[in-house]
Design a protein around this motif. Structure first.
Motif, mmCIF file in Angstrom:
data_model
loop_
_atom_site.group_PDB
_atom_site.id
_atom_site.type_symbol
_atom_site.label_atom_id
_atom_site.label_comp_id
_atom_site.label_asym_id
_atom_site.label_seq_id
_atom_site.Cartn_x
_atom_site.Cartn_y
_atom_site.Cartn_z
ATOM 1 N N ARG A 675 -43.928 -4.816 -21.971
ATOM 2 C CA ARG A 675 -44.233 -5.898 -21.027
ATOM 3 C C ARG A 675 -44.066 -5.424 -19.587
ATOM 4 O O ARG A 675 -44.807 -5.828 -18.698
ATOM 5 N N GLU A 676 -43.067 -4.576 -19.357
ATOM 6 C CA GLU A 676 -42.881 -4.024 -18.019
ATOM 7 C C GLU A 676 -44.061 -3.143 -17.633
ATOM 8 O O GLU A 676 -44.545 -3.191 -16.492
ATOM 9 N N ALA A 677 -44.537 -2.301 -18.576
ATOM 10 C CA ALA A 677 -45.698 -1.455 -18.306
ATOM 11 C C ALA A 677 -46.930 -2.301 -18.016
ATOM 12 O O ALA A 677 -47.718 -1.997 -17.105
ATOM 13 N N LEU A 678 -47.099 -3.388 -18.768
ATOM 14 C CA LEU A 678 -48.249 -4.270 -18.564
ATOM 15 C C LEU A 678 -48.166 -4.967 -17.201
ATOM 16 O O LEU A 678 -49.186 -5.112 -16.501
ATOM 17 N N ALA A 679 -46.969 -5.396 -16.797
ATOM 18 C CA ALA A 679 -46.804 -6.051 -15.494
ATOM 19 C C ALA A 679 -47.142 -5.090 -14.355
ATOM 20 O O ALA A 679 -47.793 -5.480 -13.375
ATOM 21 N N TYR A 680 -46.732 -3.841 -14.475
ATOM 22 C CA TYR A 680 -47.042 -2.857 -13.436
ATOM 23 C C TYR A 680 -48.541 -2.562 -13.416
ATOM 24 O O TYR A 680 -49.162 -2.414 -12.353
ATOM 25 N N ALA A 681 -49.159 -2.489 -14.587
ATOM 26 C CA ALA A 681 -50.601 -2.240 -14.656
ATOM 27 C C ALA A 681 -51.387 -3.390 -14.029
ATOM 28 O O ALA A 681 -52.398 -3.165 -13.347
ATOM 29 N N LEU A 682 -50.945 -4.630 -14.231
ATOM 30 C CA LEU A 682 -51.620 -5.771 -13.615
ATOM 31 C C LEU A 682 -51.513 -5.714 -12.096
ATOM 32 O O LEU A 682 -52.424 -6.137 -11.378
ATOM 33 N N HIS A 683 -50.399 -5.186 -11.613
ATOM 34 C CA HIS A 683 -50.258 -5.001 -10.170
ATOM 35 C C HIS A 683 -51.283 -3.988 -9.670
ATOM 36 O O HIS A 683 -51.834 -4.123 -8.562
ATOM 37 N N MET A 684 -51.559 -2.950 -10.474
ATOM 38 C CA MET A 684 -52.558 -1.950 -10.109
ATOM 39 C C MET A 684 -53.976 -2.495 -10.190
ATOM 40 O O MET A 684 -54.865 -2.026 -9.473
ATOM 41 N N SER A 685 -54.212 -3.463 -11.063
ATOM 42 C CA SER A 685 -55.575 -3.922 -11.316
ATOM 43 C C SER A 685 -56.232 -4.528 -10.087
ATOM 44 O O SER A 685 -57.456 -4.648 -10.031
ATOM 45 N N ALA A 686 -55.442 -4.909 -9.078
ATOM 46 C CA ALA A 686 -56.029 -5.446 -7.849
ATOM 47 C C ALA A 686 -56.686 -4.361 -7.010
ATOM 48 O O ALA A 686 -57.427 -4.668 -6.071
ATOM 49 N N HIS A 687 -56.397 -3.078 -7.314
ATOM 50 C CA HIS A 687 -57.026 -1.980 -6.582
ATOM 51 C C HIS A 687 -58.498 -1.900 -6.966
ATOM 52 O O HIS A 687 -58.841 -1.870 -8.146
ATOM 53 N N PRO A 688 -59.390 -1.837 -5.983
ATOM 54 C CA PRO A 688 -60.827 -1.845 -6.307
ATOM 55 C C PRO A 688 -61.303 -0.605 -7.046
ATOM 56 O O PRO A 688 -62.393 -0.619 -7.629
ATOM 57 N N GLY A 689 -60.527 0.454 -7.060
ATOM 58 C CA GLY A 689 -60.949 1.671 -7.739
ATOM 59 C C GLY A 689 -60.335 1.858 -9.110
ATOM 60 O O GLY A 689 -60.466 2.924 -9.707
ATOM 61 N N VAL A 690 -59.659 0.855 -9.647
ATOM 62 C CA VAL A 690 -58.967 0.966 -10.932
ATOM 63 C C VAL A 690 -59.648 0.089 -11.980
ATOM 64 O O VAL A 690 -59.908 -1.104 -11.739
ATOM 65 N N VAL A 691 -59.947 0.685 -13.120
ATOM 66 C CA VAL A 691 -60.422 -0.052 -14.290
ATOM 67 C C VAL A 691 -59.280 -0.060 -15.301
ATOM 68 O O VAL A 691 -58.871 0.988 -15.809
ATOM 69 N N LEU A 692 -58.775 -1.255 -15.607
ATOM 70 C CA LEU A 692 -57.605 -1.388 -16.466
ATOM 71 C C LEU A 692 -58.009 -1.838 -17.858
ATOM 72 O O LEU A 692 -58.773 -2.801 -18.013
ATOM 73 N N THR A 693 -57.482 -1.153 -18.881
ATOM 74 C CA THR A 693 -57.741 -1.506 -20.275
ATOM 75 C C THR A 693 -56.424 -1.694 -20.997
ATOM 76 O O THR A 693 -55.553 -0.815 -20.934
ATOM 77 N N LEU A 694 -56.283 -2.811 -21.663
ATOM 78 C CA LEU A 694 -55.118 -3.055 -22.511
ATOM 79 C C LEU A 694 -55.496 -2.736 -23.948
ATOM 80 O O LEU A 694 -56.416 -3.361 -24.513
ATOM 81 N N VAL A 695 -54.821 -1.757 -24.538
ATOM 82 C CA VAL A 695 -55.041 -1.391 -25.935
ATOM 83 C C VAL A 695 -53.916 -1.998 -26.746
ATOM 84 O O VAL A 695 -52.762 -1.549 -26.674
ATOM 85 N N ARG A 696 -54.232 -3.027 -27.511
ATOM 86 C CA ARG A 696 -53.242 -3.760 -28.322
ATOM 87 C C ARG A 696 -53.242 -3.202 -29.726
ATOM 88 O O ARG A 696 -54.250 -3.274 -30.441
ATOM 89 N N PHE A 697 -52.125 -2.608 -30.143
ATOM 90 C CA PHE A 697 -51.992 -2.049 -31.485
ATOM 91 C C PHE A 697 -51.408 -3.109 -32.407
ATOM 92 O O PHE A 697 -50.399 -3.757 -32.083
ATOM 93 N N SER A 698 -52.037 -3.285 -33.546
ATOM 94 C CA SER A 698 -51.575 -4.275 -34.526
ATOM 95 C C SER A 698 -51.637 -3.661 -35.916
ATOM 96 O O SER A 698 -52.353 -2.680 -36.154
ATOM 97 N N SER A 699 -50.901 -4.256 -36.837
ATOM 98 C CA SER A 699 -50.831 -3.746 -38.206
ATOM 99 C C SER A 699 -50.440 -4.888 -39.123
ATOM 100 O O SER A 699 -49.968 -5.950 -38.678
#
Length: 826
Positions: A675-699
């Motif tokens: 969750r901490e990694a995801l929160a930091y990535a969302l902060h980065m997503s506002a940068h116009p040069g960043v494409v953010l992908t969330l890969v959700r692993f399930s089983s």
């Protein structure tokens, strides 16, 4: 060894030329004799036990003779006893093995007359009298080099840099015990009518127990691994001030004695010669040492001719010091102070001499000192009681003098008491003082033993008490949440970037650029350059101040800081940068990171991985840096990110003005760190040069075992992410279904070159799914998935950021169970 008949020597006295120095002998006398009529002209050493000798009468004194020429044994098979040769009497190989295992002064005590040496046969075999000059000379030379290295490691400017508290502690820590113990010694001397011998000893005890020698304090702090803690730095600074007070008192007393006992000519000669030598060191050797530093480019080794010249000058100054009465020890210390501490020259001298002195020479000094300690020599219990009383009063006085200033400044009682105990520690400097007073016959063997016992008792009791009272990691427990996940929207993000060298600068630069500082969400960036402590004693954590005049030869620290200063200028407002430099041993370097993070209320601390890659292969793995990272992860009062860059300079290192898109992915399994990694990535997503992908692993089975509260927070984080997808087309979602832990590896390998930066949490619990992957968790500092992504077998080109959410929070054993941890949304 040759033992002649007394009558034979008496008959030959006319044919023997006797050479001696002076007419009064305070120590057992060694006379060099030469048989001028003998064909081989062999040299003999005759040991005299007389105290005064103005005329040698060979038939009135015992004697022991030894051939000077024989230095090597032919071996036991040829009838030689190796222990009877003087060099073998030193028995360097055998004794040094014993000394290394017994470590220092206690080893000498065990080998001495108090324990094993009480057996006369053992003592004569292991430490024969004819070997004593050799061992004493080596021990003194070792201590001389040790004092020189102490001077080299000492920054004399620390006296001026010390704050008011350090000055108050240093002065009171000397004055209070000196006054109280001196008063008790005066009363005992006045009302008990003591003999001159014990009276002088009491005042020596007052002086010894009032001082807090800087080398002793630093060594003690280093052994306890608290050298660069707040208490450690305060104790180092205070001990220097205390040393200044001690030496000022000593020289004033010495001047008074010289004025009363010697002529005016002697006083003037002593003062002029001492001033001349000090001026030579300050205005001659000091500028030459600074010139040597300027001639040595950063990162290049110091030329051997410079090292050789320094050592030759050291021996010359030591000889001159003995000639004029300053003693070679004081001269060596002053000479060491003239050498600039730290690299290149100071570090080079320490690197070449430290191991030789500490491992080979100083154990001999400790052993020789321990051999003088004989508990069976204690006969007068009243003397024992008076000396221990003075030592105890001085101990209490130093506790009182040290503890008052910190308490007035609202320091916790446990920390103030720990500091007071540290200032009471005794060691090699006090031991050398004892040896000096013994050599000059001011104190006898009995008093030497009594004083040494008091020092051993005090130091032996202090160490476990300080460990019990002071835990530097305790103060790093924060009272508030300091994570990216719990940061309010539009709240300032505080980041601490820790660097060791210039290799990590491009990766940190791009990561910070992607973090996207804006006026609505500014970033306060703190750059900490971590430098290994070499060539100096005291650690430092200081704000960086640029030079008033720019220099062409910039230091490594300046080159690192200049890059981030340019980044601050480019952002022009939303990014503010402050610079710090920490110089400390690797073992305790995490204290610099944690203390700065606590003081500056850091949200996220970024540290580089301990591994380096070249063409996808690990080329270096530093144990010291791995230990540092582990300590930071365990003790940091904020969230921590470990950066793994596989030297992928083509893909991840981009120009700040580059308008191309850069792919960032978050591997989400569940848990606080993800969750901490995801929160930091969302902060980065506002940068116009960043494409953010969330890969959700399930089983079909639980990937991460967590509480109901943790599962709820995972669901909330995913829902918030999907909400961002609706407003930002550069925010993507992908789901990967894996059957078992072993099935995760092919899935990760398929994405190893798909992204420029991969972010993942460090901890994922101990579910059966994760247990299948335990073989990748060799050391555990990066977690299971982090170790897989950083493994050389996983030949990906993506940079990796392993995130750990804040673990230390006051009053909470499991932070996720608290209802006060929800993020406040505005």
């Amino acid at each position: 060894m040759i033992r002649g008949q007394r009558n034979d020597i008496t008959r030959k006295i006319g044919s023997i030329t006797v050479a001696r120095h002076g007419s009064t002998y305070m120590d057992p006398l060694f006379l060099c004799c030469k048989d001028t009529k003998a064909k081989d002209s062999s040299m003999l050493i005759i040991f005299m036990e007389t105290q005064k000798a103005t005329k040698v009468e060979m038939n009135q004194v015992p004697y022991v003779c030894s051939l000077l020429g024989n230095t090597n044994s032919k071996g036991i098979w040829f009838g030689d006893d190796p222990l009877k040769l003087k060099e073998s009497g030193l028995a360097l190989d055998k004794k040094l093995d014993s000394i290394r295992s017994l470590k220092g002064h206690p080893g000498g005590v065990i080998l001495g007359p108090s324990v094993l040496g009480h057996n006369t046969e053992f003592s004569n075999k292991m430490f024969p009298k004819q070997g004593k000059p050799v061992t004493d000379t080596i021990a003194f030379f070792g201590f001389m080099l040790f004092i020189f290295l102490v001077g080299v490691k000492t920054d004399a400017a620390m006296v001026l840099k010390s704050g008011r508290m350090a000055w108050a502690i240093g002065i009171l820590a000397f004055v209070v015990p000196y006054a109280l113990a001196g008063l008790v010694a005066f009363l005992l001397d006045r009302f008990l009518s003591l003999e001159d011998n014990i009276s002088n000893v009491l005042y020596i005890v007052v002086t010894m127990h009032s001082m807090s020698a800087f080398p002793v304090i630093v060594l003690f702090l280093d052994e306890l691994k608290i050298l660069n803690s707040d208490i450690g730095r305060l104790a180092s600074s205070s001990s220097i001030i205390c040393d200044v007070c001690h030496w000022f008192t000593f020289f004033m007393t010495l001047a008074a004695k010289i004025a009363t006992l010697r002529s005016i000519q002697s006083i003037i000669g002593t003062i002029l010669s001492s001033v001349t030598l000090i001026a030579l060191i300050v205005f001659g050797i000091r500028p030459a040492a600074l010139w040597t530093v300027r001639q040595t480019p950063e990162g290049r080794p110091v030329k051997e001719i410079y090292i050789f010249t320094v050592l030759v000058l050291l021996l010359c100054c030591g000889f001159i010091g003995d000639v004029i009465g300053m003693t070679s020890l004081l001269t060596s210390f002053l000479f060491g102070l003239a050498i600039p501490d730290g690299p290149p020259l100071g570090a080079a001298l320490v690197e070449r001499l430290d191991c030789f002195v500490s491992v080979l020479l100083m154990p001999i000094f400790f052993t020789i000192s321990g051999l003088k300690m004989d508990v069976f020599s204690i006969q007068k219990l009243e003397d024992f009681g008076m000396i221990q009383l003075i030592a105890f009063v001085a101990f209490l006085g130093k506790i009182l003098g040290t503890i008052v200033p910190p308490l007035l400044c609202r320091m916790p009682l446990r920390d103030a008491l720990s500091l007071a105990l540290i200032m009471n520690s005794k060691g090699i400097v006090e031991l050398a003082s004892l040896n000096h007073w013994t050599h000059t016959k001011v104190i006898n063997e009995e008093n030497y033993t009594i004083i040494a016992i008091s020092e051993v008792i005090i130091t032996g009791a202090i160490s476990p008490l300080v460990k019990l009272l002071y835990d530097p990691s305790r103060r790093y427990i924060a009272y508030k949440r300091r994570t990216v996940f719990h940061k309010r929207p539009n709240e300032e993000l505080r980041i601490l970037a820790c660097l060791h060298n210039e290799d990590s600068v491009p990766t940190f630069m791009n990561l910070l650029n992607f973090t996207n500082p804006t006026k609505l969400s500014p970033i306060s960036l703190y750059i900490l350059h971590l430098v290994k402590l070499t060539g100096r004693s005291a650690s430092q954590l200081i704000p960086y101040r640029p030079r008033e005049k720019t220099s062409v030869n910039r230091t490594r620290t300046e080159r690192i800081f200049n890059v981030f200063r340019k980044l601050e200028q480019q952002k022009d407002g939303p990014l503010t940068v402050q610079f710090f430099k920490g110089v400390s041993p690797y073992e305790t370097m995490h204290n610099d990171v944690c203390s700065l993070a606590l003081e500056k209320r850091i949200t996220l601390a970024l540290i580089p991985i301990h591994k380096q890659w070249l063409l996808g292969e690990v080329v270096e793995s530093s144990y010291a840096l791995r230990h540092l990272n582990k300590n930071v992860l365990e003790n940091a009062p904020c969230s921590v990110g470990v950066i793994i860059d596989r030297a992928n300079v083509r893909k991840f290192l981009v120009n700040l003005a580059d308008s191309s898109l850069h792919k960032v992915a978050v591997f989400f399994f569940g848990g606080a760190d993800d969750r901490e990694a995801l929160a930091y990535a969302l902060h980065m997503s506002a940068h116009p040069g960043v494409v953010l992908t969330l890969v959700r692993f399930s089983s079909s089975e639980d990937i991460v075992l967590g509480t109901a509260r943790s599962r709820t927070l995972d669901s909330e984080s995913l829902s918030e992410y999907k909400l961002h997808m609706m407003h930002n087309e550069r925010v993507l979602y992908r789901e990967e279904v894996v059957t078992a832990g072993s099935g995760l590896l092919p899935s990760l390998r398929s994405m190893r070159n798909s992204y420029d930066l991969v972010m993942v949490g460090r901890r994922h619990g101990h579910s059966p799914f994760m247990l299948e992957l335990r073989k990748w968790n060799e050391h555990g500092e990066l977690g299971i998935v982090g170790e897989i992504l950083s493994s050389p077998i996983f030949k990906g080109t993506s940079a990796v950021l392993v995130m750990q959410q804040q673990t230390r929070l006051w009053g909470l054993h499991d932070p996720e169970e608290s209802t006060h941890l929800r993020r406040i949304k505005i």
